[in-house]
Design a protein around this motif. Structure first.
Motif, PDB file in Angstrom:
ATOM      1  N   VAL A  50       0.862  -1.176   0.000  1.00 16.57           N
ATOM      2  CA  VAL A  50       0.000   0.000   0.000  1.00 16.57           C
ATOM      3  C   VAL A  50       0.904   1.233   0.000  1.00 16.57           C
ATOM      4  O   VAL A  50       1.859   1.300   0.779  1.00 16.57           O
ATOM      5  CB  VAL A  50      -0.909   0.012   1.258  1.00 16.57           C
ATOM      6  CG1 VAL A  50      -1.759   1.260   1.299  1.00 16.57           C
ATOM      7  CG2 VAL A  50      -1.774  -1.242   1.305  1.00 16.57           C
ATOM      8  N   ALA A  51       0.609   2.171  -0.893  1.00 17.02           N
ATOM      9  CA  ALA A  51       1.422   3.391  -1.002  1.00 17.02           C
ATOM     10  C   ALA A  51       0.595   4.598  -0.595  1.00 17.02           C
ATOM     11  O   ALA A  51      -0.605   4.658  -0.836  1.00 17.02           O
ATOM     12  CB  ALA A  51       1.906   3.572  -2.433  1.00 17.02           C
ATOM     13  N   GLU A  52       1.285   5.552   0.008  1.00 18.98           N
ATOM     14  CA  GLU A  52       0.635   6.792   0.428  1.00 18.98           C
ATOM     15  C   GLU A  52       1.607   7.919   0.131  1.00 18.98           C
ATOM     16  O   GLU A  52       2.779   7.851   0.505  1.00 18.98           O
ATOM     17  CB  GLU A  52       0.394   6.673   1.926  1.00 18.98           C
ATOM     18  CG  GLU A  52      -0.445   7.749   2.529  1.00 18.98           C
ATOM     19  CD  GLU A  52      -0.562   7.486   4.039  1.00 18.98           C
ATOM     20  OE1 GLU A  52      -0.086   8.352   4.796  1.00 18.98           O
ATOM     21  OE2 GLU A  52      -1.098   6.427   4.432  1.00 18.98           O
ATOM     22  N   ARG A  53       1.132   8.935  -0.553  1.00 13.33           N
ATOM     23  CA  ARG A  53       1.988  10.060  -0.886  1.00 13.33           C
ATOM     24  C   ARG A  53       1.811  11.158   0.148  1.00 13.33           C
ATOM     25  O   ARG A  53       0.696  11.515   0.498  1.00 13.33           O
ATOM     26  CB  ARG A  53       1.634  10.584  -2.272  1.00 13.33           C
ATOM     27  CG  ARG A  53       2.638  11.559  -2.774  1.00 13.33           C
ATOM     28  CD  ARG A  53       2.353  11.924  -4.212  1.00 13.33           C
ATOM     29  NE  ARG A  53       3.458  12.731  -4.687  1.00 13.33           N
ATOM     30  CZ  ARG A  53       3.733  12.930  -5.938  1.00 13.33           C
ATOM     31  NH1 ARG A  53       2.979  12.388  -6.860  1.00 13.33           N
ATOM     32  NH2 ARG A  53       4.742  13.689  -6.289  1.00 13.33           N
ATOM     33  N   GLN A  54       2.931  11.668   0.655  1.00 12.09           N
ATOM     34  CA  GLN A  54       2.898  12.775   1.611  1.00 12.09           C
ATOM     35  C   GLN A  54       3.758  13.882   1.017  1.00 12.09           C
ATOM     36  O   GLN A  54       4.979  13.856   1.140  1.00 12.09           O
ATOM     37  CB  GLN A  54       3.422  12.299   2.973  1.00 12.09           C
ATOM     38  CG  GLN A  54       2.551  11.221   3.572  1.00 12.09           C
ATOM     39  CD  GLN A  54       3.207  10.459   4.716  1.00 12.09           C
ATOM     40  OE1 GLN A  54       4.417  10.440   4.864  1.00 12.09           O
ATOM     41  NE2 GLN A  54       2.392   9.818   5.521  1.00 12.09           N
ATOM     42  N   GLY A  55       3.103  14.806   0.324  1.00 12.66           N
ATOM     43  CA  GLY A  55       3.841  15.846  -0.394  1.00 12.66           C
ATOM     44  C   GLY A  55       4.571  15.212  -1.558  1.00 12.66           C
ATOM     45  O   GLY A  55       3.964  14.538  -2.375  1.00 12.66           O
ATOM     46  N   GLU A  56       5.880  15.403  -1.621  1.00 16.12           N
ATOM     47  CA  GLU A  56       6.692  14.809  -2.687  1.00 16.12           C
ATOM     48  C   GLU A  56       7.223  13.442  -2.292  1.00 16.12           C
ATOM     49  O   GLU A  56       7.858  12.764  -3.086  1.00 16.12           O
ATOM     50  CB  GLU A  56       7.891  15.722  -3.010  1.00 16.12           C
ATOM     51  CG  GLU A  56       7.508  16.980  -3.755  1.00 16.12           C
ATOM     52  CD  GLU A  56       6.846  16.671  -5.102  1.00 16.12           C
ATOM     53  OE1 GLU A  56       7.460  15.957  -5.926  1.00 16.12           O
ATOM     54  OE2 GLU A  56       5.701  17.122  -5.304  1.00 16.12           O
ATOM     55  N   ARG A  57       7.022  13.053  -1.043  1.00 23.61           N
ATOM     56  CA  ARG A  57       7.638  11.827  -0.527  1.00 23.61           C
ATOM     57  C   ARG A  57       6.639  10.687  -0.416  1.00 23.61           C
ATOM     58  O   ARG A  57       5.440  10.909  -0.263  1.00 23.61           O
ATOM     59  CB  ARG A  57       8.296  12.117   0.818  1.00 23.61           C
ATOM     60  CG  ARG A  57       9.287  13.249   0.700  1.00 23.61           C
ATOM     61  CD  ARG A  57      10.236  13.332   1.849  1.00 23.61           C
ATOM     62  NE  ARG A  57      11.223  14.366   1.640  1.00 23.61           N
ATOM     63  CZ  ARG A  57      12.330  14.217   0.903  1.00 23.61           C
ATOM     64  NH1 ARG A  57      12.580  13.089   0.310  1.00 23.61           N
ATOM     65  NH2 ARG A  57      13.183  15.217   0.774  1.00 23.61           N
ATOM     66  N   TRP A  58       7.182   9.465  -0.437  1.00 25.38           N
ATOM     67  CA  TRP A  58       6.347   8.274  -0.412  1.00 25.38           C
ATOM     68  C   TRP A  58       6.479   7.520   0.897  1.00 25.38           C
ATOM     69  O   TRP A  58       7.555   7.438   1.477  1.00 25.38           O
ATOM     70  CB  TRP A  58       6.729   7.357  -1.573  1.00 25.38           C
ATOM     71  CG  TRP A  58       6.246   7.929  -2.853  1.00 25.38           C
ATOM     72  CD1 TRP A  58       6.938   8.742  -3.709  1.00 25.38           C
ATOM     73  CD2 TRP A  58       4.942   7.800  -3.407  1.00 25.38           C
ATOM     74  NE1 TRP A  58       6.132   9.112  -4.750  1.00 25.38           N
ATOM     75  CE2 TRP A  58       4.910   8.558  -4.600  1.00 25.38           C
ATOM     76  CE3 TRP A  58       3.791   7.126  -3.001  1.00 25.38           C
ATOM     77  CZ2 TRP A  58       3.766   8.635  -5.396  1.00 25.38           C
ATOM     78  CZ3 TRP A  58       2.654   7.212  -3.800  1.00 25.38           C
ATOM     79  CH2 TRP A  58       2.654   7.956  -4.982  1.00 25.38           C
ATOM     80  N   HIS A  59       5.363   6.971   1.339  1.00 27.87           N
ATOM     81  CA  HIS A  59       5.317   6.124   2.527  1.00 27.87           C
ATOM     82  C   HIS A  59       4.628   4.831   2.101  1.00 27.87           C
ATOM     83  O   HIS A  59       3.556   4.866   1.506  1.00 27.87           O
ATOM     84  CB  HIS A  59       4.518   6.821   3.634  1.00 27.87           C
ATOM     85  CG  HIS A  59       4.293   5.954   4.829  1.00 27.87           C
ATOM     86  ND1 HIS A  59       5.301   5.582   5.689  1.00 27.87           N
ATOM     87  CD2 HIS A  59       3.165   5.348   5.290  1.00 27.87           C
ATOM     88  CE1 HIS A  59       4.801   4.796   6.626  1.00 27.87           C
ATOM     89  NE2 HIS A  59       3.512   4.644   6.407  1.00 27.87           N
ATOM     90  N   SER A  95       9.850  10.241  -5.847  1.00 29.86           N
ATOM     91  CA  SER A  95       9.631   9.295  -6.947  1.00 29.86           C
ATOM     92  C   SER A  95      10.906   8.971  -7.722  1.00 29.86           C
ATOM     93  O   SER A  95      11.193   7.811  -7.999  1.00 29.86           O
ATOM     94  CB  SER A  95       8.573   9.832  -7.908  1.00 29.86           C
ATOM     95  OG  SER A  95       7.361  10.012  -7.205  1.00 29.86           O
ATOM     96  N   GLN A  96      11.679   9.997  -8.072  1.00 30.80           N
ATOM     97  CA  GLN A  96      12.894   9.788  -8.864  1.00 30.80           C
ATOM     98  C   GLN A  96      13.902   8.903  -8.122  1.00 30.80           C
ATOM     99  O   GLN A  96      14.440   7.959  -8.681  1.00 30.80           O
ATOM    100  CB  GLN A  96      13.529  11.143  -9.216  1.00 30.80           C
ATOM    101  CG  GLN A  96      14.692  11.056 -10.190  1.00 30.80           C
ATOM    102  CD  GLN A  96      14.296  10.504 -11.553  1.00 30.80           C
ATOM    103  OE1 GLN A  96      13.181  10.711 -12.020  1.00 30.80           O
ATOM    104  NE2 GLN A  96      15.200   9.779 -12.178  1.00 30.80           N
TER     105      GLN A  96
END
Length: 133
Positions: free
Chosen positions: A58-67, A93-94
């Motif tokens: 499961v992915a969750e985006r927090q601003g530009e960063r991923w959790h 992402s990069q």
């Protein structure tokens, strides 16, 4: 590439381990640290294909960063997932797409113990992370 405090901790703990048996025990302990997934997250849409074991991501985006959160039915895989998650936590992402998974597990001293099927499974998880990102 800079490591998060948790990834740095993993690196220190695993490089100090004396041999495979100690690393295997550490893997099990790290697997217990995984944040549990809710039953409604353990659905086909969150399943990673390409793993012999059942793995959910499961992915969750927090601003530009991923959790990310992940779960598996296999104890050894849970430990490997925990180590993967501490390495990718908070990446953009990069950076996520450029991560060299094999190099990370080599640094931890786990490269030789990764069977081709486990390695393929972890690469499938990383690929899925990239797709989600």
């Amino acid at each position: 590439m800079t490591l998060s405090p948790q990834a740095q901790e993993a690196l220190e703990v695993f490089t100090q381990a004396a041999g495979w048996e100690q690393r295997a025990r550490l893997l099990m302990q790290w697997g217990e640290r995984l944040e549990p997934l809710a039953d409604e997250q353990k659905v086909e849409a969150n399943r990673v294909h390409g793993c012999e074991s059942v793995v959910w991501l499961v992915a969750e985006r927090q601003g530009e960063r991923w959790h990310f959160k992940a779960a598996s039915d296999a104890r050894m895989i849970r430990g490997l997932l925990a180590l993967l998650l501490v390495r990718v936590e908070g990446l953009e992402s990069q950076a996520l797409r450029e991560l060299d998974l094999n190099a990370w597990f080599e640094q931890l001293g786990l490269g030789r113990q990764l069977s081709p099927s486990r390695s393929n499974g972890l690469n499938a998880v990383l690929k899925r992370m990239g797709e989600l990102a």
